[in-house]
Design an enzyme around this catalytic site. Structure first.
Site, short mmCIF file in Angstrom:
data_model
loop_
_atom_site.label_atom_id
_atom_site.label_comp_id
_atom_site.label_asym_id
_atom_site.label_seq_id
_atom_site.Cartn_x
_atom_site.Cartn_y
_atom_site.Cartn_z
N TYR A 144 -6.10 -12.84 26.60
CA TYR A 144 -5.47 -11.86 27.49
C TYR A 144 -5.94 -10.48 27.05
O TYR A 144 -5.89 -10.15 25.86
CB TYR A 144 -3.95 -11.98 27.41
CG TYR A 144 -3.20 -10.95 28.21
CD1 TYR A 144 -3.11 -11.04 29.59
CD2 TYR A 144 -2.55 -9.88 27.58
CE1 TYR A 144 -2.41 -10.10 30.33
CE2 TYR A 144 -1.85 -8.94 28.31
CZ TYR A 144 -1.77 -9.05 29.68
OH TYR A 144 -1.07 -8.12 30.40
N ASP A 239 -11.92 -7.36 21.42
CA ASP A 239 -10.61 -6.82 21.78
C ASP A 239 -9.72 -6.97 20.55
O ASP A 239 -9.17 -8.05 20.29
CB ASP A 239 -10.04 -7.58 22.98
CG ASP A 239 -8.65 -7.08 23.35
OD1 ASP A 239 -8.09 -6.26 22.59
OD2 ASP A 239 -8.13 -7.51 24.40
N LYS A 267 -1.75 -1.03 19.91
CA LYS A 267 -0.67 -1.50 19.03
C LYS A 267 -0.55 -0.72 17.71
O LYS A 267 0.01 0.36 17.69
CB LYS A 267 -0.79 -3.00 18.80
CG LYS A 267 -0.70 -3.77 20.15
CD LYS A 267 -0.34 -5.21 19.99
CE LYS A 267 -0.49 -6.01 21.28
NZ LYS A 267 0.69 -6.09 22.11
N1 HOZ Z 1 1.49 -9.01 26.71
C1 HOZ Z 1 2.25 -8.64 25.58
C2 HOZ Z 1 2.06 -9.55 24.43
N2 HOZ Z 1 0.90 -10.30 24.40
C3 HOZ Z 1 3.70 -8.58 25.90
C4 HOZ Z 1 4.10 -7.19 26.06
C5 HOZ Z 1 5.59 -6.97 26.25
O1 HOZ Z 1 6.24 -7.75 26.93
O2 HOZ Z 1 6.09 -6.02 25.73
#
Ligand code: HOZ
Length: 421
Positions: A144, A239, A267
């Protein structure tokens, strides 16, 4: 353990916010039940609106490597409040943050700050297209890279959790620019390049996948991606939004000794505030506006609060390299001796307990997990004061604020679950 106030808040939220949440996985659809509304965090602990306290293994989905409200991050933010929160003009701290990133991740010869991981990956694949003059991108099933139109193809994270196969709202022509291949499978990549020859601009990969749960690269896999892309004149994009400053100070590329052409970060580099960054070879990044014609911009890019929090985080990590050894020791202890029927994947302080015999090396093997049992485990742990990701397909994260007592408590709670069969 009461969740009454969370239930009331969730009902109210659902009337105004889609699904009651501002990011899908938070809705607990992957595990059932009511999401806990969080009141505050400190160190490795979260407190919810019902007064329950949890050992937190989500860590805001990765950024909180030092835990909640680390004093140095809080102090840096206080200082900015006395100065101004956004200028839309360059500041000295942005240079310092970019320099600190380059020092830790030398392949990022030039760095552009943005506001999220999604922006970083969206920009990186655009730069790859602009630089190579080619349109296609290879990504991997279960990886992702944020909600970028063309990357929502066979995506992990919330798409996997909600079993949304194809993103509605993404024009077919955008999706058609993406080739989705199985992760950890070199032959599939060779074949795709054979088939599409000089049309592939880049491969984008989570060097350690975090978005189908934690799935490390098999030995030689990342080297093969490096070699194949170089051979075909395509760019390799790591990534590292999740892995950057997480699996080692220099990220996965340092851990595995691979130099990608472009890297995306997010992050950890924001210390818990919204940020992203992309960067890489100077000859490539020199094509980004205003130096070159590849356009990307942002009103709040490099905003002082996120930059100051990120600087405090990176300064702390630079001054305290022992953080990574501590994380390794604690995570190793937490993940040791999994019960039968459970596969634990771990790289440094990111890990997943997969409810399958395993091994889990790609999306097909991750998808075999018993999601219903994971849901029961999740709620059991929640009832025992442990807050895990509300989805089998998300990595868990440790912070330097966790203690061996937290680890012991977590292991005992998990052992009690498995003891009942
Ligand atoms: N896509 C985020 C973790 N892989 C989740 C982000 C969130 O819900 O804060």
């Amino acid at each position: 353990m009461s969740s009454k106030r969370s239930e009331v808040l969730f009902e109210r939220a659902k009337k105004i916010i889609p699904g009651g949440v501002n990011s899908p996985v938070r809705a607990f659809r992957g595990v059932g039940g009511t999401p806990r509304f969080i009141r505050r965090g400190k160190g490795a602990r979260l407190a919810d609106e019902d007064g329950n306290s949890y050992i937190d293994y989500v860590g805001s989905w990765g950024p909180l490597l030092l835990g909640h409200r680390h004093p140095e991050v809080v102090q840096a933010l206080r200082e900015i409040l006395e100065i101004g929160t956004s200028f839309g003009a360059p500041t000295e701290r942005e240079i310092e943050l970019a320099e600190m990133i380059r020092e830790a991740v030398p392949s990022m010869e030039m760095v552009r700050l943005v506001n999220s991981g999604t922006e970083a990956t969206m920009s990186a694949i655009r730069v790859a297209r602009g630089f190579t003059g080619r349109d296609l991108t290879i990504k991997f099933e279960g990886c992702y890279h944020g909600h970028v139109d063309s990357l929502l193809v066979k995506a992990g994270s919330g798409m996997a959790t909600l079993a949304i196969a194809d993103a509605v709202g993404v024009p077919a022509a955008f999706a058609a620019t993406t080739i989705a291949l199985p992760y950890n499978n070199v032959a599939a990549v060779e074949q795709a390049f054979e088939q599409h020859k000089e049309q592939i601009a880049s491969i984008i990969v989570e060097p350690v996948v975090g978005n189908m749960g934690c799935v490390p690269p098999l030995p030689g896999y990342l080297q093969a991606l490096r070699e194949i892309t170089a051979r075909h004149g395509a760019l390799l994009i790591f990534d590292e939004v999740m892995t950057g400053f997480r699996v080692s100070h220099g990220g996965a590329q340092q851990l595995y000794g691979i130099q990608p052409d472009l890297t995306t970060l997010g992050k950890v580099i924001g210390g818990g505030l919204p940020i992203g960054a992309y960067g890489g070879r100077a000859d490539i990044m020199s094509k980004v506006a205003p130096l070159g014609p590849i356009y990307q911009a942002g009103t709040l890019s490099g905003n002082p609060l996120a930059v100051a929090a990120g600087l405090a985080m990176l300064r702390h990590l630079k001054a305290n390299p022992g953080v990574y050894e501590k994380l390794e020791a604690m995570a190793g202890a937490l993940c040791a001796d999994p019960p039968r029927g459970i596969t634990v994947n771990r790289v440094g302080s990111m890990f997943t307990f997969f409810f399958t015999d395993g091994p889990v090396v790609d999306w097909d093997s991750a998808a075999k997990c018993d999601k219903e049992r994971y849901g029961r485990f999740f709620h059991w742990m929640l009832d025992h004061d442990v807050y895990l990701a509300p989805s089998q397909f998300e990595a868990a994260f440790l912070s330097a604020a966790h203690t061996m007592e937290d680890i012991e408590h977590t292991r005992q709670a998990a052992a009690a679950f498995f003891a009942q069969g």
